[in-house]
Design an enzyme around this catalytic site. Structure first.
Site, PDB file in Angstrom:
ATOM      1  CG  HIS A  29     -14.653   0.786  -2.105  1.00 22.35           C
ATOM      2  ND1 HIS A  29     -14.760   1.440  -3.333  1.00 22.35           N
ATOM      3  CD2 HIS A  29     -16.150   0.071  -2.505  1.00 22.35           C
ATOM      4  CE1 HIS A  29     -15.810   1.781  -3.705  1.00 22.35           C
ATOM      5  NE2 HIS A  29     -16.595   0.969  -3.823  1.00 22.35           N
ATOM      6  CB  SER A  34      -9.659   6.841   2.580  1.00 19.72           C
ATOM      7  OG  SER A  34      -8.357   5.524   1.997  1.00 19.72           O
ATOM      8  NE  ARG A 144     -10.785   0.078  11.156  1.00 23.55           N
ATOM      9  CZ  ARG A 144     -10.863   2.310  12.333  1.00 23.55           C
ATOM     10  NH1 ARG A 144     -11.373   2.323  11.592  1.00 23.55           N
ATOM     11  NH2 ARG A 144     -10.524   1.885  13.295  1.00 23.55           N
ATOM     12  CD  GLU A 180     -17.229  -0.652   9.926  1.00 18.87           C
ATOM     13  OE1 GLU A 180     -16.587   0.422   9.443  1.00 18.87           O
ATOM     14  OE2 GLU A 180     -17.013  -1.556   9.503  1.00 18.87           O
ATOM     15  CG  HIS A 256     -18.334   4.867   9.933  1.00 16.80           C
ATOM     16  ND1 HIS A 256     -16.840   4.747   9.792  1.00 16.80           N
ATOM     17  CD2 HIS A 256     -18.709   3.806  10.118  1.00 16.80           C
ATOM     18  CE1 HIS A 256     -15.910   4.109   9.824  1.00 16.80           C
ATOM     19  NE2 HIS A 256     -16.750   2.680  10.024  1.00 16.80           N
ATOM     20  CB  CYS A 375     -12.989   9.449  12.643  1.00 21.25           C
ATOM     21  SG  CYS A 375     -13.193   9.347  11.965  1.00 21.25           S
TER      22      CYS A 375
END
Length: 451
Positions: A29, A34, A144, A180, A256, A375
């Site tokens: 989300h 994604s 995750r 994260e 991010h 990433c």
């Protein structure tokens, strides 16, 4: 804290191998790509080979390159902990029938984005002169949250010599310490071997703050988590800057900081909407850096937030060259957006900054799940002595690349739809592949099924 520069320190990019269960389940989300591509049929083999091609091309260009293995997926242990019992086939069948979203979560291949794996401090910045690692707790999403235990074992296996490497526990998995990893951390210095300044970017404060936060999507990183990691690694106030990410950027899909800014050496390439207090962030960096900061600002008039998110311009790899110039490795999607491609040519390459080359890479399988070139890698600055102390066979060379390519071609499917995740044969194929991989990489037993 003043440390002496180490001229042998060199950045190594450790790319994550794409896992055999690479699929498009739309689990993240706030990650626009994604969510947009949820339900598409994925090609795990192509995804893994695209990643390996990127690693090989950068290695051939002279950049130090390493590999990190994927997670064990499906995570049958997680399903059993949630009350699913019986044989593996029965567990998968029940999950598919009763909790399909949970099944998708335990089959996630998101560990391929190793920028989220951990936060790393090089030895030149640490008081004990060791490289420090803290695996990210990734508690903001269930799929995750399952990763840190294995990530910690993998990092401890690769960087096991306690003379050179220090490993810290994962932060408490609560919203207050939502972490994260390196996706929200940038180290800036004149040179990799020079003492650096650590820029930690957060989306919200758990305790206090003025309440200015995104309204549409969640802010995943907290200030408190970033501060805790800095304390774990022994960093002092003179070595750190904590900056809040712009809430409007998060609401546009910038989940991010590495989706809106990228830094390396003295260069910080960032979008106008990267930081809530742009000038304050730059001033704080300048006050702490031993070498002059080189900010490269992209205004919203040149690249909109929508174009930045769609192209992942700022989720590119910024790589240092021996002659002082830099190479920017961008995803192919940057060519598909006219404003972004024009910005690369007219604003970056033609501008007064060290970025002298743009290299385009096809990582479409990753991009559809919301991960670009940046990433896919965890940056670890290592001296000659520290590189020699890395355990296992994880530093890429031609032979290892060839063996990994053959391993992917043996074990990976070329088609995987979300409905295929309940196939018990996929679980068996994955365990067989990972068992062989740990032998190939000489990592020992790092997966739950091996312990």
């Amino acid at each position: 804290m003043s440390q002496t520069p180490n001229p042998t320190v060199r950045e190594v990019n450790f790319d994550g191998l794409v896992g055999p269960t690479h699929n498009y389940s739309g689990l993240a989300h706030g990650n626009v790509a994604s969510m947009t591509h949820e339900g598409l049929v994925a090609n795990p083999r192509e995804a893994a080979l695209q990643g390996l091609e990127k690693m090989k091309s950068l290695m051939d260009a002279g950049y130090a390159q390493g590999v990190l293995p994927p997670q064990q997926r499906p995570d049958l242990g997680a399903l059993r902990a949630l009350g699913f019992t019986g044989s593996d086939a029965r567990v998968l069948a029940r999950a598919a029938e009763e909790a399909p979203q949970v099944l998708r979560a335990v089959c996630s291949a998101s560990s391929m984005w190793t920028a989220n794996a951990a936060t790393v401090t090089p030895s030149v910045d640490a008081p004990d002169r060791r490289v420090h690692f803290t695996p990210a707790n990734l508690q903001s999403s269930f799929h995750r949250y399952l990763e840190p235990a294995t990530t910690g074992r993998v990092l401890a296996s690769m960087f096991r010599d306690e003379r050179f490497f220090a490993h810290h526990p994962v932060l408490p998995s609560t919203p207050a310490f939502s972490d994260e990893g390196a996706a929200n951390h940038t180290r800036l210095a004149g040179d990799h071997g020079e003492p650096g300044v650590h820029l930690y970017v957060y989306g919200r404060q758990a305790f206090g703050g003025d309440g200015v936060e995104p309204k549409r999507f969640p802010a995943r990183q907290t200030l408190e988590a970033s501060q805790a990691v800095a304390r774990q690694h022994g960093l002092e106030a003179s070595q750190t800057v904590f900056a809040q990410q712009h809430p409007e950027a998060i609401d546009a899909g910038v989940f991010h900081n590495d989706v809106i800014a990228v830094g390396n050496g003295p260069v910080l390439l960032y979008h106008e909407y990267a930081f809530r207090d742009e000038q304050g962030t730059l001033d704080a960096l300048r006050a702490r850096m031993a070498s002059p900061l080189i900010p490269v600002r992209v205004p919203v008039e040149a690249v909109s937030l929508d174009d930045a998110v769609a192209s992942y311009l700022f989720n590119s790899q910024l790589l240092s060259n021996p002659d002082g110039t830099m190479t920017l490795v961008v995803p192919g999607e940057c060519q598909e957006r006219e404003a972004v491609w024009r910005c690369l040519q007219d604003h970056l390459l033609a501008g007064n900054n060290p970025i002298a080359e743009v290299v385009v890479k096809d990582v479409k399988q990753s991009m559809r799940n919301g991960g670009g070139p940046a990433c896919l890698r965890l940056r670890v600055a290592l001296s000659d002595e520290e590189r020699a102390a890395v355990s296992g066979r994880v530093l890429l060379d031609d032979a290892l690349h060839g063996e990994l390519t053959a391993w992917v071609e043996r074990h990976y499917r070329d088609r995987l739809a979300p409905a295929d995740l309940a196939d018990p044969a996929l679980a068996h194929e994955t365990l067989t592949a990972l068992d062989e991989l740990t032998r190939l990489l000489k990592l020992g037993s790092v997966y739950p099924f091996q312990l």
